[in-house]
Design a protein around this motif. Structure first.
Motif, short mmCIF file in Angstrom:
data_model
loop_
_atom_site.label_atom_id
_atom_site.label_comp_id
_atom_site.label_asym_id
_atom_site.label_seq_id
_atom_site.Cartn_x
_atom_site.Cartn_y
_atom_site.Cartn_z
N THR A 1 0.84 -1.21 0.00
CA THR A 1 0.00 0.00 0.00
C THR A 1 0.87 1.25 0.00
N VAL B 1 -1.75 5.65 -11.68
CA VAL B 1 -1.63 4.44 -10.86
C VAL B 1 -2.76 4.42 -9.82
N ILE C 1 2.44 1.74 -3.44
CA ILE C 1 1.47 2.29 -4.40
C ILE C 1 1.33 3.80 -4.22
N LYS D 1 2.05 6.53 -7.21
CA LYS D 1 1.06 7.52 -7.66
C LYS D 1 1.71 8.88 -7.87
N ASN E 1 -3.84 0.87 -8.11
CA ASN E 1 -3.56 -0.20 -7.15
C ASN E 1 -2.79 -1.31 -7.85
N ILE E 2 -2.43 -2.33 -7.10
CA ILE E 2 -1.63 -3.43 -7.66
C ILE E 2 -2.44 -4.23 -8.68
#
Length: 295
Positions: free
Chosen positions: A225, A238, A228, A232, A240-241
């Motif tokens: 998290t 971007v 990520i 961003k 999330n995974i």
């Protein structure tokens, strides 16, 4: 069904899933008996009759595909056990099942930029510099191998074949195992990580573990998290995974055939891979409707 149950157990299915699969196969076998055939003898033409039978019952296309998927697994089992020469519906799916609308995907160069832009050097605190290098390895596995959070959690040091330049990704109940190529620069960084960085992180964290990726706390998902959030800042697209993984799979589909992408992605069923196929007109229509619905 005893041997088939053992086959499913060996494949890693849960008991609940196994019961569901066996139930669907038993219904399929009953249909075969009523139609003067068997699962061993059934051909493509008769399989189509079975599909039409399911459709006549008012079953949704999605449910038909699910039931067909369970029959496919059984027919694959019969092929592997040499009861059948081939699975007549191996590549058959019901058209019209709604695909994933991937409207915010990242291009290959955008994915690679996430990796190269990830800062690991200009960090004053030594421990944070170490974890940043670990995090960059995670980013690499996300953008080059399309690994999910579950995949990353399951990795152990023994799964890295540094001198072969490959990584073994263990399977689980929803995903097949696979062996994937590593980029040369990933190999170099993994060597340093395994020999030095990982050991120091373990000492700092006071943990003993075979896991490849030692998280900052008990949960690797928290570490992901935070990664990520940083990604961003590099690219506002971007999310999330899962979006990154979807981008990787979609880009693969532009390079390789469907079967190869199914393997690379670890999908159990080809239908899972097909959901990532991009039909520009269809997607554009769905995207426009989602943002500007016609009253």
């Amino acid at each position: 069904m005893i041997d088939y149950r053992a086959y499913l157990q060996k494949k890693g299915y849960t008991e609940t899933t196994i019961e569901n699969y066996i139930k669907q196969v038993q219904l399929f076998i009953k249909w075969c008996n009523r139609n003067h055939t068997t699962a061993i003898d059934i051909d493509y033409k008769d399989c189509l009759k079975y599909i039409k039978y399911l459709q006549r019952k008012g079953t949704t296309k999605k449910t038909v595909n699910h039931r067909l998927g369970r029959v496919k697994v059984y027919l694959n089992y019969l092929v592997e056990e040499n009861f059948k020469s081939e699975n007549p519906i191996e590549s058959t799916t019901i058209k019209g099942v709604k695909r994933i609308v991937n409207y915010n995907l990242l291009e290959a160069d955008e994915l690679e930029d996430l990796y190269y832009s990830y800062e690991t050097e200009n960090i004053k605190d030594q421990y944070h510099r170490l974890t940043a290098k670990r995090d960059r390895i995670i980013v690499g596995l996300m953008v080059y191998q399309g690994l999910s959070t579950t995949n990353l959690k399951a990795l152990e040091v023994r799964h890295i074949e540094v001198y072969k330049g490959k990584i073994y990704v263990p399977g689980h109940k929803k995903m097949n195992a696979r062996e994937l190529e590593l980029k040369p620069w990933q190999v170099i960084e993994l060597l340093e990580y395994i020999k030095e960085i990982r050991e120091e992180i373990k000492q700092r964290r006071k943990v003993e573990s075979e896991r490849l990726l030692i998280p900052n706390n008990a949960r690797l998902s928290n570490t992901i998290t935070n990664i990520i959030k940083k990604l961003k800042k590099t690219n506002h697209k971007v999310e999330n995974i899962n979006q990154i993984r979807a981008s990787v799979i979609t880009n693969w589909l532009g390079q390789y055939n469907l079967r190869k992408v199914q393997y690379l992605a670890g999908h159990r069923y080809i239908s899972s891979t097909e959901r990532y196929l991009q039909d520009d007109l269809e997607n554009l229509h769905e995207i426009v409707n989602s943002f500007h619905p016609i009253a």
